[in-house]
Scaffold this active site. Structure first.
Site, PDB file in Angstrom:
ATOM      1  N   GLU A  87      67.497  67.558  50.049  1.00  0.00           N
ATOM      2  CA  GLU A  87      66.628  68.563  49.431  1.00  0.00           C
ATOM      3  C   GLU A  87      66.776  69.971  49.995  1.00  0.00           C
ATOM      4  O   GLU A  87      66.659  70.937  49.246  1.00  0.00           O
ATOM      5  CB  GLU A  87      65.160  68.122  49.579  1.00  0.00           C
ATOM      6  CG  GLU A  87      64.817  66.832  48.854  1.00  0.00           C
ATOM      7  CD  GLU A  87      64.841  66.983  47.347  1.00  0.00           C
ATOM      8  OE1 GLU A  87      64.568  68.090  46.853  1.00  0.00           O
ATOM      9  OE2 GLU A  87      65.161  65.994  46.662  1.00  0.00           O
ATOM     10  N   SER A 484      18.879  17.959  45.100  1.00  0.00           N
ATOM     11  CA  SER A 484      18.268  17.468  46.336  1.00  0.00           C
ATOM     12  C   SER A 484      18.718  18.220  47.577  1.00  0.00           C
ATOM     13  O   SER A 484      18.111  18.057  48.638  1.00  0.00           O
ATOM     14  CB  SER A 484      18.575  15.980  46.506  1.00  0.00           C
ATOM     15  OG  SER A 484      17.961  15.228  45.473  1.00  0.00           O
TER      16      SER A 484
END
Length: 822
Positions: A87, A484
């Site tokens: 770059e 239960s």
């Protein structure tokens, strides 16, 4: 002549001044609303939130932009070299704008006038930072001039390293990855420090155009661009030619990292954590905040829990026969292509999709679904295996057109083209013909939670058979009747309010008028046992006793305790609720049982231990205990610091031990005796709802609470005998057998002051220690076995006569001890 020269010089100066004024006016107009470059100092990009298990294993990542912010000091030199070469090779020497590159670009653009080509740029890394952070991406000279001016200012305000750091963390790399750290993970599943020269060069090639250099769609172009970057690295002196040639000869080696959940079997847990963070902080914090979340999940325990629940669901489901293939495809050509399009269960890798190629009396020949390569393309390999008749015998009972049928041959059940699930058997041996078994996704489902009762930390959670099949979490989102398994809270309320484990309640038919209707509850399986102790009532899960006990106490008291334990937010105080007819979740039930397991102390269940923000600051911590003196700068003879636990006491510690002891009896002598085979002190309670629609078991050791339920998502009858003891307890047992195998048994701690007295198991009255039918029972100070025989619920002579008919032992006890109200 001199005068003429002076004339032209004056005109030239005037024109120059006019041009300079024009340029100044133009520059002023362009830059009058220039963005404030100082915002770069406050740069906080969207960062990935990462979720970890308790051992640090990565569970999942959440982000709109998959980015991990990396300081420039943590970026290796070879990675920096790749980006500078690709770059901006003069980055560390130019003032923000590369004049040489700019002139070259201008010349090129002039030559391209009228060609229709896009203007060539000469942007430096600094200019790209200015554009990405402060400007738009429009291709105009105005924007370019603004960019250049900003670049000069940025260079004066920030160091080169800071500018490069901003650039490397902001740029887009494709595949949803932002920033160099996110790109390294996304493309190569590596940290930045692990990147090779070739990998660094490829990543440096991507910012120019990620889609142009896609690793799979444009492979040749990507390799060409990567190799150009490597050549530039050689030209700039960053890489030796020999190393460069070796790097250029390598493939791209891209192995895309999948998103979502990473930890095996952790999908339900990860999703629950995701929802919790959104609820606490919002979606932006989750997807952009860069949070580091440390959860409570124990990965090993999670795998065991998943397997135990899956095994229980599969066992129940296979006993009800085969329901048919997943789908059907054409196998006249290359069957791998259409089979590859059928969606598999991604979180059940043990199972493979397969297509039936041939079926006979001996079994099936099937072709396995081809695997997918990193690019997403199907593999060219085609693998075939066999499923013997023996390994699909359960499927010979099958359903077709709503009818249950029985077959003599596999060919009657499946035909060529049918797509099925198969699993390789671990004990298949060398005979490949018998090493695969037929599978099907269970219709029935369930949920499971394992929790540390002392802290509320959720160690494992399974929300169903497969998250890929259904994301609905049955451990936290499914509201089911506990049946239960709710009874311990009724008995705990009684023990906390004057009753003892030896208190006797009548177990006999009862009719209760509710408006214009009469409610007549019954024990599971019918029958009744006459007067029985509270211990016997919970061990044998007696509904009639529980209703009488709740009626004697008052349902307002029961409702208060249920809400105190967190089973319900608001419980309707009606007698039917004493049998667990309300709806709650596995998570709530496990949290409530944890209170009994930890001596009655309140706990707050949590899936998260700690959350840190992007800077490492802790913003949430589950452990709220205070520790004065823990942060002392030096030791000067002071006492050791102590953690102060200020949690509320929900239940008397002695009551907690009494109900725990009674639930140990459920395992030793009651409805969950299969668990006693483990040989560890375990307390727990089974639960079976009306019409056997849900089966529960919630149990615990001194240090671990586990809850399981099984049932259809749309509740329906699961079949006669589908009880908590028969379906849920075996899942609990399998899980505990694995978790406890390397630990020594630990007894439940008896609170100081608790008295242990021998009582008769039937009458609840004092007995000689060691006498037949005697049991050691726990009593609080000031309490003990009754001196005379009293029966709760024996409110008239008719009830007494009825009790005599139901139980000869009760008749004898009543005759010898009298009767009446407690």
């Amino acid at each position: 002549m001199i005068r003429l020269i002076g004339y032209f010089f004056g005109v030239g100066v005037a024109l120059a001044l006019v041009a300079a004024a024009g340029v100044a006016i133009y520059i002023g107009a362009v830059t009058k609303d220039l963005p404030d470059y100082e915002v770069l100092a406050r740069y906080e990009p969207p960062v990935t939130t990462r979720v970890h298990a308790s051992d640090g294993a990565l569970m999942g990542e959440f982000a709109r932009e998959r980015r991990l912010y990396l300081p420039i000091q943590a970026v290796p030199d070879r990675v920096k070299a790749a980006f500078l070469s690709a770059e901006d090779k003069n980055f560390y020497s130019h003032p923000g704008v590369d004049i040489t590159g700019l002139v070259r670009a201008v010349v090129t653009n002039v030559q391209n006038v009228g060609s229709g080509r896009r203007p060539v740029g000469a942007s430096t890394i600094t200019q790209q930072v200015a554009k990405n952070f402060l400007l738009d991406s429009s291709v105009t000279y105005d924007r370019k001039i603004r960019e250049m001016i900003l670049s000069f200012r940025i260079e004066q305000a920030y160091s080169k390293d800071r500018i490069l750091e901003l650039y490397l963390n902001e740029i887009f790399f494709g595949l949803g990855a932002y920033g160099i750290a996110g790109a390294a993970l996304t493309y190569f599943d590596k940290s930045v420090n692990e990147l090779t020269v070739a990998e660094s060069a490829y990543l440096a090639a991507l910012p120019k155009g990620p889609s142009n250099y896609h690793p799979f769609r444009n492979t040749e172009r990507a390799i060409e661009r990567r190799n150009w970057v490597i050549d530039q690295m050689v030209a700039n002196g960053y890489v030796e030619p020999e190393e460069a040639e070796k790097a250029k000869a390598s493939s791209l080696g891209v192995t895309p990292r999948r998103g979502g959940t990473y930890l095996f079997a952790g999908e339900y847990f990860t999703e629950e954590v995701r929802r919790a963070i959104i609820s606490r902080y919002g979606e932006d914090a989750l997807y952009e905040g860069g949070l580091s979340v440390r959860t409570t999940l124990d990965p090993k325990m999670q795998v065991v829990a998943r397997k135990a629940l899956q095994n229980g669901l599969i066992k129940y489901d296979t006993l009800r026969g085969y329901r048919g293939p997943v789908t059907s495809i054409d196998v006249s050509g290359d069957w791998g292509v259409p089979l590859g399009e059928v969606e598999r269960l991604s979180d059940v890798p043990e199972w493979r999709l397969a297509v039936v190629l041939a079926s006979s009396d001996q079994g099936l020949d099937v072709g396995l679904q081809p695997s997918r390569e990193a690019s997403g393309a199907l593999s060219d390999e085609r693998e075939t295996v066999s499923v013997s008749k023996e390994n699909m015998s359960w499927a010979l009972r099958y359903t077709a057109d709503g009818k249950r049928l029985k077959a003599d041959s596999p060919a009657e059940v499946l035909k060529p083209g049918d797509v099925v699930f198969v699993e390789k058997m671990e004990s298949g041996g060398e005979d490949a013909e018998s090493s695969w078994i037929l599978r099907q996704i269970p219709e029935v489902s369930g949920g499971m939670v394992a929790m540390d009762p002392h802290t509320g930390r959720v160690l494992a959670m399974v929300g169903g058979f497969s998250y890929a099949q259904s994301e609905f979490n049955r451990a936290t989102q499914a509201y089911r009747q506990p049946g239960s398994s709710f009874k311990p809270f009724v008995y705990a309320a009684a023990l906390d309010n004057g009753y003892t484990p030896a208190s006797v309640v009548l177990d006999a038919p009862i009719s209760i008028r509710i408006g214009n209707e009469v409610w007549e509850p019954k024990n599971y399986g019918g029958g009744s046992a006459g007067p029985s102790t509270l211990r016997a009532g919970i061990e044998r899960s007696r509904n009639l006793m529980t209703v009488r006990l709740a009626n004697d106490m008052g349902m307002n008291l029961v409702a208060e305790y249920a809400e105190r334990f967190g089973v319900y937010d608001k419980m309707l105080p009606v007698l039917a609720m004493s049998l667990g007819s309300g709806e709650t979740t596995v998570m709530r039930m496990v949290s409530a049982y944890s209170i009994m397991a930890n001596g009655g102390k309140h706990i707050v269940p949590s899936l998260i231990d700690r959350i840190q923000d992007r800077y490492g600051k802790t913003v949430f911590k589950h452990d709220q205990r205070e520790c004065e003196g823990c942060n002392a700068t030096a030791w000067d003879g002071q006492a050791e610091p102590e953690l102060v636990d200020n949690v509320d006491q929900v239940l008397d510690p002695m009551t907690a031990y009494q109900i725990t002891s009674m639930m140990e009896g459920v395992v030793q002598r009651g409805t969950a005796t299969t668990i006693a085979e483990l040989g560890y002190p375990i307390a727990g309670k089974t639960g079976t709802t009306n019409d056997e629609k849900d089966a529960w078991f919630v149990g615990y050791t001194p240090d671990l609470v586990v809850g399981v339920y099984m049932g259809y998502d749309q509740p329906r009858h699961m079949g006669k005998g589908s009880t908590g003891g028969g379906l849920a307890a075996p899942i609990f047992k399998e899980f505990m057998a694995d978790v406890l195998k390397d630990t020594r048994p630990v007894d439940f701690r008896v609170p100081e002051g608790m008295k242990m007295i021998a009582v008769d198991r039937k009458s609840g009255m004092r007995a000689s220690e060691g006498a037949s039918g005697a049991i050691m029972e726990a009593f609080k100070p000031g309490t003990g076995p009754a001196d005379s025989y009293w029966v709760i619920g024996m409110d008239d002579f008719q009830a007494a006569e009825r009790a005599r008919e139901l139980s000869p032992q009760a008749s004898e006890a009543i005759s010898s001890g009298g009767g009446g109200l407690y």
